[in-house]
Design a protein around this motif. Structure first.
Motif, short mmCIF file in Angstrom:
data_model
loop_
_atom_site.label_atom_id
_atom_site.label_comp_id
_atom_site.label_asym_id
_atom_site.label_seq_id
_atom_site.Cartn_x
_atom_site.Cartn_y
_atom_site.Cartn_z
N UNK A 26 0.83 -1.20 0.00
CA UNK A 26 0.00 0.00 0.00
C UNK A 26 0.87 1.25 0.00
N UNK A 27 1.99 1.22 0.77
CA UNK A 27 2.90 2.35 0.81
C UNK A 27 3.54 2.59 -0.55
N UNK A 28 3.94 1.49 -1.21
CA UNK A 28 4.51 1.61 -2.56
C UNK A 28 3.50 2.20 -3.53
N UNK A 297 18.81 6.28 -7.82
CA UNK A 297 17.79 7.04 -8.53
C UNK A 297 16.40 6.78 -7.95
N UNK A 298 16.12 5.51 -7.62
CA UNK A 298 14.78 5.13 -7.16
C UNK A 298 14.63 5.29 -5.65
N UNK A 299 15.73 5.07 -4.92
CA UNK A 299 15.69 4.99 -3.47
C UNK A 299 14.99 6.13 -2.75
N UNK A 305 11.32 -0.62 -2.84
CA UNK A 305 11.46 -1.27 -4.14
C UNK A 305 12.91 -1.69 -4.41
N UNK A 306 13.85 -0.98 -3.82
CA UNK A 306 15.27 -1.30 -4.03
C UNK A 306 15.92 -1.83 -2.75
#
Length: 455
Positions: A26-28, A297-299, A305-306
């Protein structure tokens, strides 16, 4: 009844795990849909690329590799046909003549005034340095200090042409207590003395286990002879320390290190994974690759996710400020020591710099400044300073201290250390945890060893 209770506990545990996973999903979801279209597309592309990189990495992990142990000779002159493998007791000593020489050099020190309101921002503050030097010259008790250094048993042995110094402490046998051999390896600008506070904690009984501790001095540090040949590196130090443990009769043992000690013990695990039961580090460097770049980049946007935790994000970002700029500010010494060590300062392995070797006050300022700043970066604001070759497959424990020079998230560490059984965010402490937080570090080493021993 017992079976019914156990089933109910298992069901509750499964439900709890499922609930946590749903919360993360849900957080993602909320984080993703909170981004604009361009950021969403960028993240989707990065995620696909990361999946491919991960699949390739997993394929390469399947085979355990080692690096060659090799051989070397670092003594003066030609290699001798045979080497004395005996171990000899060693006692730390000083003389009145040495102390008189030190006092004379201190008395000839020429001080310069610091910049106003500069603290430790430009190095060791000379106003505070005068206080340190005054204590060293007039108050410091050399006899008491030498006696304190000799409180633990010291030894020397010849390996690859060098006299290698080490401390070896055997705790008393207590019934059926399990005794685990453990080598602690220091870094720069440290020495074996870093571990004096933590050593008694490790040799205590911890619910059935205790450590037999070996603390060597890296060649060129402390009382270990400096190499006489060019080319000495972490691999040579690792090979020498493996030989030392074998000479002491240990076929399997634990390792712990930070700074250069982290690299040396990692090399030991790469050379002889059959001998290293567990590797515990309080500083580690991950290989820099596509996975690290993508996670940078994503963190900040989708950390889970990473593989980042909230604490990873807090310690890591903004990345340039915390990991690039700070390292540039704190690593000026590294370039000169790596290129012209004989001119200005100490080499990381051979403490033979002309200027610092001739000036005890200069050497004190050079080293103490790192003990100040690397304990906590905010100490720079105070006038007193606040005094990849192969993967590693052995069981590994990592203690991440908040004031370490660089933070390495578990997901990055797993690129190189492929069997992490313990990763701990430590509550406080910096680059010298054995000195700063001996209780915390000892506790983490113990819990790591218990996991490996399955106790």
């Amino acid at each position: 009844v017992d079976n019914a209770i156990n089933k109910r506990k298992a069901t509750c545990a499964s439900a709890h795990v499922l609930s946590r996973k749903m919360q993360r999903l849900q957080l993602l979801k909320e984080s993703f849909f909170g981004l604009d279209v361009v950021q969403q597309q960028l993240l989707i592309g990065c995620a696909v690329a990361a999946g491919g990189v991960l699949a390739y990495a997993m394929q390469r992990r399947s085979k355990v590799k080692t690096i060659p142990v090799g051989e070397g000779w670092w003594g003066a002159g030609e290699k001798s046909p045979s080497e004395d493998e005996n171990i000899y007791p060693f006692t730390v000593q000083t003389s009145d003549k040495e102390i008189e020489d030190l006092h004379e050099r201190i008395d000839r020190t020429r001080f310069t005034d610091p910049l106003e309101d500069s603290g430790f921002q430009y190095g060791f503050n000379s106003s505070y340095l005068k206080k340190v030097v005054s204590y060293w010259r007039n108050t410091f008790d050399w006899k008491k200090q030498v006696a304190m250094l000799n409180k633990f048993p010291h030894f020397k042995t010849k390996i690859e042409g060098l006299d290698v110094h080490f401390i070896h402490v055997r705790p008393p046998r207590r019934g059926d207590q399990r005794l685990l051999p453990l080598m602690l390896v220091h870094g720069w600008p440290g020495s074996f003395y870093e571990f004096y506070k933590i050593l008694p904690l490790l040799t205590q009984n911890h619910d059935g286990i205790s450590f037999e501790v070996v603390i060597p001095s890296i060649p060129g540090y402390g009382f270990s002879e400096a190499p006489h040949k060019k080319g000495f590196n972490s691999l040579a130090a690792a090979r020498i320390f493996i030989t030392l443990m074998e000479r002491l009769g240990f076929s399997q043992f634990y390792l712990q290190g930070g700074d250069w000690g982290s690299l040396i013990t990692t090399n030991m695990a790469q050379m002889r994974p059959d001998c290293v039961k567990g590797l515990h580090l309080n500083m580690c460097m991950s290989t820099r690759g596509v996975k690290v770049l993508l996670s940078m980049m994503i963190g900040p946007y989708l950390p889970y996710l990473v593989g980042f935790s909230r604490e990873d994000v807090r310690r890591l970002f903004p990345f340039f400020e915390k990991n690039v700029w700070e390292m540039l500010r704190e690593s000026g010494y590294l370039h000169i020591q790596a290129t012209k060590p004989d001119t200005a300062g100490e080499n990381s392995y051979v403490c033979a710099g002309r200027a610092l070797n001739d000036s005890p006050v200069g050497l004190a300022a050079y080293i103490l400044e790192k003990f100040s700043t690397w304990t906590h970066m905010k100490n720079r604001d105070l006038e007193d300073g606040g005094l990849e070759r192969t993967g590693i497959f052995v069981p590994t424990g990592l203690a991440a201290f908040p004031q370490e020079l660089m933070h390495c998230p578990k997901s990055w560490a797993q690129i190189r250390y492929q069997n992490i059984v313990s990763y701990t965010f430590m509550a406080q402490g910096g680059h010298f945890p054995a000195l700063e937080e001996p209780q915390l570090l000892a506790g983490d080493i113990v819990q790591f060893a218990k996991k490996v021993e399955k106790l």
